[in-house]
Design an enzyme around this catalytic site. Structure first.
Site, PDB file in Angstrom:
ATOM      1  CB  CYS A 120      46.222  45.659  30.073  1.00 58.07           C
ATOM      2  SG  CYS A 120      46.251  46.322  28.408  1.00 58.07           S
ATOM      3  CG  HIS A 159      44.316  48.073  33.179  1.00 56.75           C
ATOM      4  ND1 HIS A 159      44.419  47.949  31.815  1.00 56.75           N
ATOM      5  CD2 HIS A 159      43.001  47.901  33.462  1.00 56.75           C
ATOM      6  CE1 HIS A 159      43.224  47.719  31.297  1.00 56.75           C
ATOM      7  NE2 HIS A 159      42.352  47.689  32.278  1.00 56.75           N
TER       8      HIS A 159
END
Ligand SMILES: *[C@@H]1O[C@H](CO)[C@@H](O)[C@H](O)[C@H]1NC(C)=O
Ligand SMILES: *[C@@H]1O[C@H](CO)[C@@H](O)[C@H](O)[C@H]1NC(C)=O
Ligand SMILES: *[C@@H]1O[C@H](CO)[C@@H](O)[C@H](O)[C@H]1NC(C)=O
Ligand SMILES: *[C@@H]1O[C@H](CO)[C@@H](O)[C@H](O)[C@H]1NC(C)=O
Length: 298
Positions: free
Chosen positions: A86, A141
């Protein structure tokens, strides 16, 4: 923690008259040269499979909007994500630099204090300087404390969650997500907590710097993303929209009960939901800036 599926290696792109704006000399025989800058939209799907898209694998018929985009636009079938996880893939997408250079080689955790190093330049910062209205919607993120928040990384507007939606707890739990009742105060050890209570931070939903919901309601998140994305492209030109979808990352959450079909095939139902979301945004863009917008789905 996020599940570390390999990110999709395929980029489906749809664009119209991409280069006309940067090269007025070669464009638009007879018409007036365009002064308007090209708008950019990047839609990033999470944990999607190559075969999920009908345009890649004929057996899947859940993505009519994306398949149409693939047909009308351009497909980059050898386009590689800079990482299979991610944070590093997002850091590279937004900086144009590999993890070894930009410093993001691992996923950030809910407890991480750092983020994408502050000396790195994001695409949003470059475009903002060039006069663009910039918006990030969805999963960030790349650090969520202090100056790592998207509002300080070049985005005028932010709406979304700071990390994956399987990090933390929520009140509408999905496949692997615990519910959120708080643990009793003053208890120090997790083992002394009752089973139903949760000691993790409940997943927050941000608008700009403000937490507007905590825990986030996952059931209504896709609709909200679609609404905010369509609103963000109505704010004016030129715009840059970075939409980092929750789809297809687990937990898979359905919008509305009853779930006759979605209960039998939750993955397919979520694919269709994602496809509809992309279709909704594309329809909005087509209606306001079709000739002048570069839309990527990856
Ligand atoms: C940011 O600082 C780190 C550590 O000094 C360095 O490795 C990196 O190259 C810097 N990034 C830029 C864009 O200068
Ligand atoms: C978010 O921030 C932008 C830029 O400062 C501002 O124009 C907008 O009104 C803010 N939106 C909300 C809902 O706070
Ligand atoms: C979450 O959103 C759904 C869909 O809008 C709604 O039906 C449900 O009541 C919401 N749940 C909570 C806890 O607010
Ligand atoms: C789902 O089930 C309900 C109740 O059995 C039924 O009324 C409805 O038509 C079904 N919906 C679909 C899409 O099959």
């Amino acid at each position: 923690m996020g599940i570390l599926f390999i990110k999709t290696l395929v980029l489906v792109t749809c664009f119209v008259e991409l280069f006309s704006c940067h090269h007025p000399g070669i464009s638009l025989g007879g018409k007036e040269p365009r002064s308007q800058k090209t708008n950019f939209i990047i839609i990033l799907a999470d944990d999607i499979g190559w075969g999920d898209l009908g345009s890649n694998w004929g057996k899947r018929k859940d993505t009519p909007n994306l398949d149409k985009m693939a047909m009308e636009g351009m497909r980059f079938v050898d386009f590689h994500s800079a990482a299979s996880t991610c944070s590093p893939s997002r850091a590279s997408l937004l900086t144009g630099r590999l993890g070894l250079r930009n410093g993001v080689t691992h996923n950030f955790a809910a407890t991480s204090v750092g983020g994408l190093p502050l000396n790195e330049t994001t695409l949003a910062e470059v475009l903002k300087k060039a006069g663009y209205l910039t918006a990030a919607i969805g999963k960030w993120h790349l650090g969520h404390n202090g100056l790592h928040h998207p509002s300080f990384r070049g985005f005028d507007y932010y709406f979304g969650i700071p990390y994956s939606h399987d990090m933390g707890c929520t009140d509408t739990p999905g496949y692997n997500l615990p519910p959120c009742p708080a643990c009793p105060r003053h208890s120090t050890t997790t083992s002394s907590h009752p089973r139903e209570c949760h000691s993790e931070v409940a997943l927050p939903l941000f608008e700009n710097l403000t937490i507007i919901q905590q825990p986030v309601n996952l059931t209504s998140m896709a609709t909200k993303y679609a609404d905010k994305a369509t609103q963000s492209v109505q704010r004016g030109h030129p715009f840059f929209l970075y939409l980092a979808l929750a789809h297809m990352h687990v937990p898979l959450v359905m919008t509305e009960p009853p779930c006759n079909l979605s209960c039998q095939d939750p993955y397919g139902a979520n694919l269709r939901q994602m496809d509809a979301l992309v279709g909704q945004i594309k329809a909005e863009v087509d209606s306001i800036a079709r000739e002048n917008t570069f839309l990527w789905f990856t």
